[in-house]
Scaffold this active site. Structure first.
Site, mmCIF file in Angstrom:
data_model
loop_
_atom_site.group_PDB
_atom_site.id
_atom_site.type_symbol
_atom_site.label_atom_id
_atom_site.label_comp_id
_atom_site.label_asym_id
_atom_site.label_seq_id
_atom_site.Cartn_x
_atom_site.Cartn_y
_atom_site.Cartn_z
ATOM 1 N N ARG A 198 -6.618 -8.123 -2.278
ATOM 2 C CA ARG A 198 -8.031 -7.737 -2.341
ATOM 3 C C ARG A 198 -8.801 -8.898 -2.966
ATOM 4 O O ARG A 198 -8.307 -9.568 -3.878
ATOM 5 C CB ARG A 198 -8.234 -6.488 -3.204
ATOM 6 C CG ARG A 198 -7.849 -5.178 -2.535
ATOM 7 C CD ARG A 198 -8.780 -4.795 -1.383
ATOM 8 N NE ARG A 198 -8.474 -3.496 -0.816
ATOM 9 C CZ ARG A 198 -7.651 -3.289 0.225
ATOM 10 N NH1 ARG A 198 -7.045 -4.313 0.804
ATOM 11 N NH2 ARG A 198 -7.438 -2.073 0.689
ATOM 12 N N GLU A 253 -17.097 -8.717 1.417
ATOM 13 C CA GLU A 253 -16.658 -8.703 2.812
ATOM 14 C C GLU A 253 -17.735 -8.001 3.622
ATOM 15 O O GLU A 253 -18.142 -6.898 3.218
ATOM 16 C CB GLU A 253 -15.324 -7.963 2.964
ATOM 17 C CG GLU A 253 -14.188 -8.716 2.296
ATOM 18 C CD GLU A 253 -12.825 -8.049 2.476
ATOM 19 O OE1 GLU A 253 -12.729 -7.068 3.246
ATOM 20 O OE2 GLU A 253 -11.871 -8.514 1.848
ATOM 21 N N HIS A 292 -10.167 -10.155 6.945
ATOM 22 C CA HIS A 292 -9.353 -9.004 6.502
ATOM 23 C C HIS A 292 -8.558 -8.422 7.686
ATOM 24 O O HIS A 292 -8.736 -7.256 8.056
ATOM 25 C CB HIS A 292 -10.251 -7.933 5.859
ATOM 26 C CG HIS A 292 -9.498 -7.006 4.943
ATOM 27 N ND1 HIS A 292 -10.045 -6.466 3.809
ATOM 28 C CD2 HIS A 292 -8.233 -6.504 4.993
ATOM 29 C CE1 HIS A 292 -9.164 -5.686 3.202
ATOM 30 N NE2 HIS A 292 -8.043 -5.699 3.913
ATOM 31 N N THR A 299 -3.808 -12.007 0.387
ATOM 32 C CA THR A 299 -3.933 -10.980 1.433
ATOM 33 C C THR A 299 -4.019 -9.597 0.780
ATOM 34 O O THR A 299 -3.749 -8.588 1.418
ATOM 35 C CB THR A 299 -2.744 -11.012 2.429
ATOM 36 O OG1 THR A 299 -1.531 -10.813 1.705
ATOM 37 C CG2 THR A 299 -2.670 -12.316 3.188
ATOM 38 N N GLY A 338 5.868 -5.590 -4.329
ATOM 39 C CA GLY A 338 5.946 -4.222 -3.803
ATOM 40 C C GLY A 338 6.453 -4.304 -2.374
ATOM 41 O O GLY A 338 7.188 -5.231 -2.026
ATOM 42 N N ARG A 339 6.006 -3.343 -1.556
ATOM 43 C CA ARG A 339 6.484 -3.329 -0.162
ATOM 44 C C ARG A 339 6.094 -4.608 0.576
ATOM 45 O O ARG A 339 6.905 -5.212 1.259
ATOM 46 C CB ARG A 339 5.867 -2.144 0.598
ATOM 47 C CG ARG A 339 6.358 -0.795 0.171
ATOM 48 C CD ARG A 339 5.789 0.257 1.105
ATOM 49 N NE ARG A 339 5.803 1.566 0.491
ATOM 50 C CZ ARG A 339 4.828 2.050 -0.269
ATOM 51 N NH1 ARG A 339 3.741 1.350 -0.491
ATOM 52 N NH2 ARG A 339 4.929 3.232 -0.804
ATOM 53 N N ILE A 340 4.821 -5.016 0.429
ATOM 54 C CA ILE A 340 4.360 -6.186 1.188
ATOM 55 C C ILE A 340 4.944 -7.460 0.581
ATOM 56 O O ILE A 340 5.432 -8.341 1.294
ATOM 57 C CB ILE A 340 2.815 -6.233 1.225
ATOM 58 C CG1 ILE A 340 2.284 -4.994 1.962
ATOM 59 C CG2 ILE A 340 2.325 -7.510 1.901
ATOM 60 C CD1 ILE A 340 0.773 -4.821 1.926
HETATM 61 C C1 DGY Z 1 -5.049 -1.822 3.475
HETATM 62 O O1 DGY Z 1 -4.502 -0.975 4.197
HETATM 63 O O2 DGY Z 1 -5.327 -1.628 2.310
HETATM 64 C C2 DGY Z 1 -5.343 -3.129 4.111
HETATM 65 O O3 DGY Z 1 -6.064 -3.971 3.302
HETATM 66 C C3 DGY Z 1 -6.021 -2.922 5.443
HETATM 67 O O4 DGY Z 1 -5.576 -3.944 6.237
#
Ligand code: DGY
Length: 310
Positions: free
Chosen positions: A223, A252, A271, A221, A142-144
């Protein structure tokens, strides 16, 4: 807060650094018309019904909304705002940092320096695998995921990715779609960028670790729920995989006595994927924009409900 304080609204602000306990949030939300929340707040059907019929908008300062029962909000006609896009680059930067930190053993090596264990230049001291030239598997382009892929162009990696369906973004970053089993079996680095949903819950569990290369590194990075953490612990202890870099965990915060934290080949961060100052300020701005739009009955700038509420 400055923008909210300047708006013609009455505010009830939770003043403590840790999140409001669920029963207190449920109590305080009673009668509110808007709710600006964080990913640490559980927003479910019971909370919505405690809030009452005036609640017109839920605005989350995050892109992920797995803490929110979006279906319940939709059923109550409440739009849910989130903050996509503005944190992609910061999260991608942190992903690369975790790849290099785990592969080149940065945290372990730096701790050894501080503890006086650096005695000489050791030809085999603190060696690890190259990121340069590796095969990297992206789960969730996706974007990330795409921002990670763009950064990796400079490392001359082979890029594989897995999405439920091939993505139009792939051609731009020279990534090849493969099924998840193939990705796990071929990648030196597996990096997770999928949302947390019922379909991705424990996507990476014992069977996935068995498929991964013995020298592979897992980066998360996304969930914590995407990874079965007990299976991860087993895979790291048995050498099924070489290392893990985790910005997200279950729970968390991860308690300091958690067995993952006793391993030298694990880097756990609190996080902080989006924790560049500019990303956090832009997330806050969008969360305020969404809240104010919802309070005024206008469409949200970024809304996660299905089309009928947008
Ligand atoms: C989000 O925006 O979902 C991220 O996990 C927060 O850093």
């Amino acid at each position: 807060m400055q923008r909210l304080e300047a708006a013609p609204i009455a505010l009830d602000v939770w003043p403590h650094p840790t999140p409001p306990p669920y029963p207190i949030l449920t109590e305080r939300v009673r009668g509110c018309q808007g709710l600006l929340c964080l990913l640490t707040d559980r927003i479910d059907a019971a909370l919505l019904s405690a809030a009452g019929p005036d609640l017109a908008v839920v605005s989350q300062m995050a892109v992920g909304v797995d803490n929110i029962d979006v279906a319940a909000c939709t059923a109550s006609g409440i739009p849910v705002g989130h903050t996509p896009g503005v944190l992609s680059e910061a999260t991608a930067d942190l992903t690369l940092a975790l790849m290099l930190a785990t592969a080149r053993r940065l945290i372990e090596a730096a701790a050894d320096v501080k503890a006086g264990r650096w005695r000489t230049w050791d030809p085999m001291g603190w060696v690890g695998p190259d990121l340069y030239g590796a095969t990297v598997g992206i789960v969730g382009l996706g974007r990330i995921g795409a921002a990670v892929a763009r950064r990796l162009q400079g490392f001359d990696v082979e890029l594989l990715y897995h999405n439920p369906r091939p993505s139009a973004r792939a051609a731009r970053v020279n990534a090849t779609w493969v099924d998840l089993e193939t990705l796990l079996g071929r990648s030196d680095f597996v990096t997770l960028h999928c949302p947390s949903t019922a379909a991705t819950h424990h996507l990476i569990a014992a069977a996935a670790f068995r498929r991964m290369k013995p020298g592979a590194i897992l980066i998360n990075t996304a969930r914590g729920s995407v990874v079965d953490q007990d299976a991860l612990l087993g895979a790291l202890r048995s050498g099924q995989i070489a290392a893990a870099g985790l910005d997200v965990t279950t729970p968390e915060p991860l308690p300091p006595e958690h067995p993952l934290l006793a391993l030298t080949n694990v880097v756990v961060l609190p996080h902080i994927g989006s924790a560049s100052l500019s990303a956090r300020l832009r997330m806050a701005d969008i969360a305020v924009d969404n809240l104010l739009a919802g309070l005024q009955g206008r469409p949200l700038f970024h809304c996660v409900n299905p089309d009928e509420l947008q």
